[in-house]
Design a protein around this motif. Structure first.
Motif, PDB file in Angstrom:
ATOM      1  N   MET A   1      30.035   2.539  -8.454  1.00 10.51           N
ATOM      2  CA  MET A   1      29.809   2.253  -9.875  1.00 10.51           C
ATOM      3  C   MET A   1      31.152   1.964 -10.538  1.00 10.51           C
ATOM      4  N   GLN A   2      31.313   0.745 -11.062  1.00  8.58           N
ATOM      5  CA  GLN A   2      32.580   0.364 -11.658  1.00  8.58           C
ATOM      6  C   GLN A   2      32.460   0.065 -13.148  1.00  8.58           C
ATOM      7  N   ASP A   3      31.311   0.324 -13.721  1.00  2.69           N
ATOM      8  CA  ASP A   3      31.165   0.138 -15.158  1.00  2.69           C
ATOM      9  C   ASP A   3      30.304   1.266 -15.703  1.00  2.69           C
ATOM     10  N   GLY A   4      29.999   1.192 -16.987  1.00  2.00           N
ATOM     11  CA  GLY A   4      29.211   2.242 -17.591  1.00  2.00           C
ATOM     12  C   GLY A   4      30.070   3.408 -18.043  1.00  2.00           C
ATOM     13  N   GLU A   5      29.423   4.501 -18.420  1.00  2.00           N
ATOM     14  CA  GLU A   5      30.124   5.644 -18.998  1.00  2.00           C
ATOM     15  C   GLU A   5      30.808   6.516 -17.961  1.00  2.00           C
ATOM     16  N   VAL A   6      30.478   6.337 -16.704  1.00  2.00           N
ATOM     17  CA  VAL A   6      31.141   7.049 -15.613  1.00  2.00           C
ATOM     18  C   VAL A   6      31.462   6.034 -14.521  1.00  2.00           C
ATOM     19  N   ILE A   7      32.702   6.045 -14.060  1.00  2.00           N
ATOM     20  CA  ILE A   7      33.131   5.174 -12.964  1.00  2.00           C
ATOM     21  C   ILE A   7      33.278   6.036 -11.719  1.00  2.00           C
ATOM     22  N   ILE A   8      32.603   5.635 -10.657  1.00  2.00           N
ATOM     23  CA  ILE A   8      32.617   6.407  -9.414  1.00  2.00           C
ATOM     24  C   ILE A   8      33.123   5.513  -8.298  1.00  2.00           C
ATOM     25  N   GLU A   9      34.107   5.999  -7.569  1.00  2.00           N
ATOM     26  CA  GLU A   9      34.660   5.213  -6.472  1.00  2.00           C
ATOM     27  C   GLU A   9      35.155   6.139  -5.370  1.00  2.00           C
ATOM     28  N   GLN A  10      35.385   5.553  -4.206  1.00  2.00           N
ATOM     29  CA  GLN A  10      36.018   6.279  -3.121  1.00  2.00           C
ATOM     30  C   GLN A  10      37.276   5.525  -2.728  1.00  2.00           C
ATOM     31  N   ARG A  11      38.393   6.243  -2.739  1.00  3.75           N
ATOM     32  CA  ARG A  11      39.673   5.655  -2.362  1.00  3.75           C
ATOM     33  C   ARG A  11      40.231   6.472  -1.218  1.00  3.75           C
ATOM     34  N   GLY A  12      40.280   5.896  -0.034  1.00  5.71           N
ATOM     35  CA  GLY A  12      40.658   6.666   1.142  1.00  5.71           C
ATOM     36  C   GLY A  12      39.680   7.810   1.318  1.00  5.71           C
ATOM     37  N   THR A  13      40.204   9.031   1.418  1.00  6.49           N
ATOM     38  CA  THR A  13      39.321  10.191   1.571  1.00  6.49           C
ATOM     39  C   THR A  13      39.050  10.889   0.242  1.00  6.49           C
ATOM     40  N   ALA A  14      39.463  10.281  -0.865  1.00  8.74           N
ATOM     41  CA  ALA A  14      39.249  10.899  -2.181  1.00  8.74           C
ATOM     42  C   ALA A  14      38.037  10.280  -2.882  1.00  8.74           C
ATOM     43  N   GLY A  15      37.114  11.132  -3.282  1.00  9.75           N
ATOM     44  CA  GLY A  15      36.032  10.696  -4.157  1.00  9.75           C
ATOM     45  C   GLY A  15      36.517  10.829  -5.591  1.00  9.75           C
ATOM     46  N   ILE A  16      36.401   9.778  -6.373  1.00 10.02           N
ATOM     47  CA  ILE A  16      36.982   9.759  -7.713  1.00 10.02           C
ATOM     48  C   ILE A  16      35.881   9.546  -8.755  1.00 10.02           C
ATOM     49  N   ILE A  17      35.888  10.397  -9.766  1.00 10.46           N
ATOM     50  CA  ILE A  17      34.950  10.309 -10.885  1.00 10.46           C
ATOM     51  C   ILE A  17      35.767  10.149 -12.151  1.00 10.46           C
ATOM     52  N   ARG A  18      35.552   9.044 -12.869  1.00 10.80           N
ATOM     53  CA  ARG A  18      36.294   8.799 -14.110  1.00 10.80           C
ATOM     54  C   ARG A  18      35.319   8.750 -15.289  1.00 10.80           C
ATOM     55  N   LEU A  19      35.580   9.565 -16.291  1.00  6.20           N
ATOM     56  CA  LEU A  19      34.795   9.513 -17.520  1.00  6.20           C
ATOM     57  C   LEU A  19      35.257   8.292 -18.304  1.00  6.20           C
ATOM     58  N   ASN A  20      34.314   7.454 -18.725  1.00  8.98           N
ATOM     59  CA  ASN A  20      34.676   6.136 -19.249  1.00  8.98           C
ATOM     60  C   ASN A  20      34.133   5.892 -20.655  1.00  8.98           C
ATOM     61  N   ARG A  21      34.473   6.813 -21.556  1.00  8.53           N
ATOM     62  CA  ARG A  21      34.203   6.596 -22.980  1.00  8.53           C
ATOM     63  C   ARG A  21      35.500   6.860 -23.760  1.00  8.53           C
ATOM     64  N   PRO A  22      36.561   6.137 -23.467  1.00  8.01           N
ATOM     65  CA  PRO A  22      37.862   6.468 -24.058  1.00  8.01           C
ATOM     66  C   PRO A  22      37.869   6.435 -25.580  1.00  8.01           C
ATOM     67  N   ARG A  23      37.086   5.548 -26.193  1.00  4.00           N
ATOM     68  CA  ARG A  23      37.080   5.483 -27.658  1.00  4.00           C
ATOM     69  C   ARG A  23      36.424   6.710 -28.269  1.00  4.00           C
ATOM     70  N   ALA A  24      35.583   7.402 -27.489  1.00  6.14           N
ATOM     71  CA  ALA A  24      34.952   8.655 -27.929  1.00  6.14           C
ATOM     72  C   ALA A  24      35.608   9.853 -27.260  1.00  6.14           C
ATOM     73  N   LEU A  25      36.860   9.676 -26.803  1.00  7.33           N
ATOM     74  CA  LEU A  25      37.595  10.744 -26.103  1.00  7.33           C
ATOM     75  C   LEU A  25      36.791  11.284 -24.924  1.00  7.33           C
ATOM     76  N   ASN A  26      36.017  10.371 -24.307  1.00 10.00           N
ATOM     77  CA  ASN A  26      35.240  10.696 -23.111  1.00 10.00           C
ATOM     78  C   ASN A  26      34.264  11.846 -23.328  1.00 10.00           C
ATOM     79  N   SER A  27      33.757  11.955 -24.562  1.00  8.56           N
ATOM     80  CA  SER A  27      32.763  13.000 -24.823  1.00  8.56           C
ATOM     81  C   SER A  27      31.507  12.733 -24.010  1.00  8.56           C
ATOM     82  N   LEU A  28      30.854  13.805 -23.603  1.00  6.53           N
ATOM     83  CA  LEU A  28      29.777  13.736 -22.614  1.00  6.53           C
ATOM     84  C   LEU A  28      28.424  13.431 -23.229  1.00  6.53           C
TER      85      LEU A  28
END
Length: 350
Positions: A1-28
């Motif tokens: 998932m590379q868009d939306g309110e959460v970005i999920i990716e795998q880089r090497g052996t790391a699973g990465i979760i990015r909160l993607n609402r920067p204008r709302a300070l990434n509020s949940l």
């Protein structure tokens, strides 16, 4: 998932979760809670993932907490969204606390409320020189939740009581002192943290992650909470808000005066309920017990005038001038607090 309110990716052996609402300070939001939960489940089951990293997009904040405007609207509408949000958020907090793989939270910038729940229950909690951490709920007619009543009583002395009642924000050194974070790494080096984690071999243990993070860490400086620990412990050792305020009135110095001034602006009902929940948390045997108790209080918030008034003043009208009811701590009778301590129905399922 590379868009939306959460970005999920795998880089090497790391699973990465990015909160993607920067204008709302990434509020949940509830969809974000569900996306994070699903991602954690997937990474836990994937043998190719050695660790999980959770971060926030933008430079201002990791996560400012739950989207309180949405909770306010749901409470008014009676549509059940607020209840579903709290139930699923608290399940996520517990999932993080028992997660089977190294869980690394990058608490860069504003980390408040639900952001603390996403980070401080994890195994590896990183703060930066930009971190501003708080449980600010008493200022909006609410109470510390997301398992804070389990975390805060474990802080040294009465530091957790100070944090939970005042709602004031703290920096990296204070967060480490309070046991809500582990080490400070410069914000400019967070990219290096992710790259190093992604290069770890499969099956790496928490000790491997600890060694990696320690190699990138820097001194956090002096903790203001530690410097004022004796005064905090003297004033906040009591089990009633009235006694705490009286003790503060007898203390000298700017820190005590500012603390007392801030408490005078908080919801009196929230102060009494928060203290009751923190003391109950101190006696509790598990995070699950505290989360269940917090959920019961949260559900009662849907009928709490201070909850609506606090959010109105903070994010709807933004006048920063809430009119609390009752208006004084002395006017908050025991029965007004007891009603929030009813068990949630149905109970929280973990």
């Amino acid at each position: 998932m590379q868009d939306g309110e959460v970005i999920i990716e795998q880089r090497g052996t790391a699973g990465i979760i990015r909160l993607n609402r920067p204008r709302a300070l990434n509020s949940l939001t509830l969809p974000m809670i569900r996306a994070i939960t699903e991602a954690l489940d997937g990474f836990a089951a994937d043998a190719a993932v050695a660790s999980v990293v959770v971060a926030g997009e933008g430079e201002r904040g990791f996560c400012a907490g739950g989207d309180i405007r949405a909770l306010h609207e749901s409470a008014h509408a009676g549509d059940g969204l607020a209840s579903a949000f709290w139930r699923e958020e608290f399940r996520l907090n517990h999932q993080i606390a028992v997660y089977p793989k190294p869980y690394v939270a990058l608490m860069d910038g504003i980390t408040m409320g639900g952001g603390v729940g996403l980070s401080s229950h994890g195994r590896h909690r990183i703060v930066t020189e930009r971190t501003r951490l708080a449980m600010p709920e008493t200022g909006i007619g609410y109470v510390p939740d997301v398992g804070a009543t389990w975390l805060l009583p474990k802080a040294p002395g009465e530091a957790g009581t100070w944090l939970g009642l005042t709602g004031l924000d703290i920096g990296a050194a204070d967060a480490i002192h309070a046991g809500l974070a582990d080490r400070q790494i410069a914000a400019a080096r967070l990219g290096s943290v992710i790259e190093a984690l992604s290069a770890l071999p499969r099956g790496s243990a928490s000790s491997d992650v600890d060694a990696l993070l320690q190699g990138l860490a820097e001194p956090a400086g002096e903790s203001r909470l530690k410097q004022n620990a004796a005064m905090i412990d003297r004033a906040f050792r009591f089990d009633s808000v009235e006694e705490i305020l009286a003790a503060l009135a007898g203390e000298e110095g700017d820190f005590a005066a500012e603390t007392r001034r801030v408490l005078s602006t908080r919801s009196p009902t929230s102060l009494k309920l928060a203290l009751a929940l923190l003391r109950a948390g101190r006696r509790s045997a598990s995070l699950a017990e505290c989360l269940g108790r917090e959920l019961g209080a949260c559900l009662q918030m849907l009928d709490n005038p201070d909850f609506f008034e606090g959010i109105r003043a903070a994010v709807i009208d933004k006048d920063r001038n809430p009119k609390w009811s009752p208006a004084s701590v002395e006017a908050v009778e025991p029965a007004m607090v007891e009603r929030f301590l009813k068990p949630a129905e149905p109970p929280l399922s973990l």
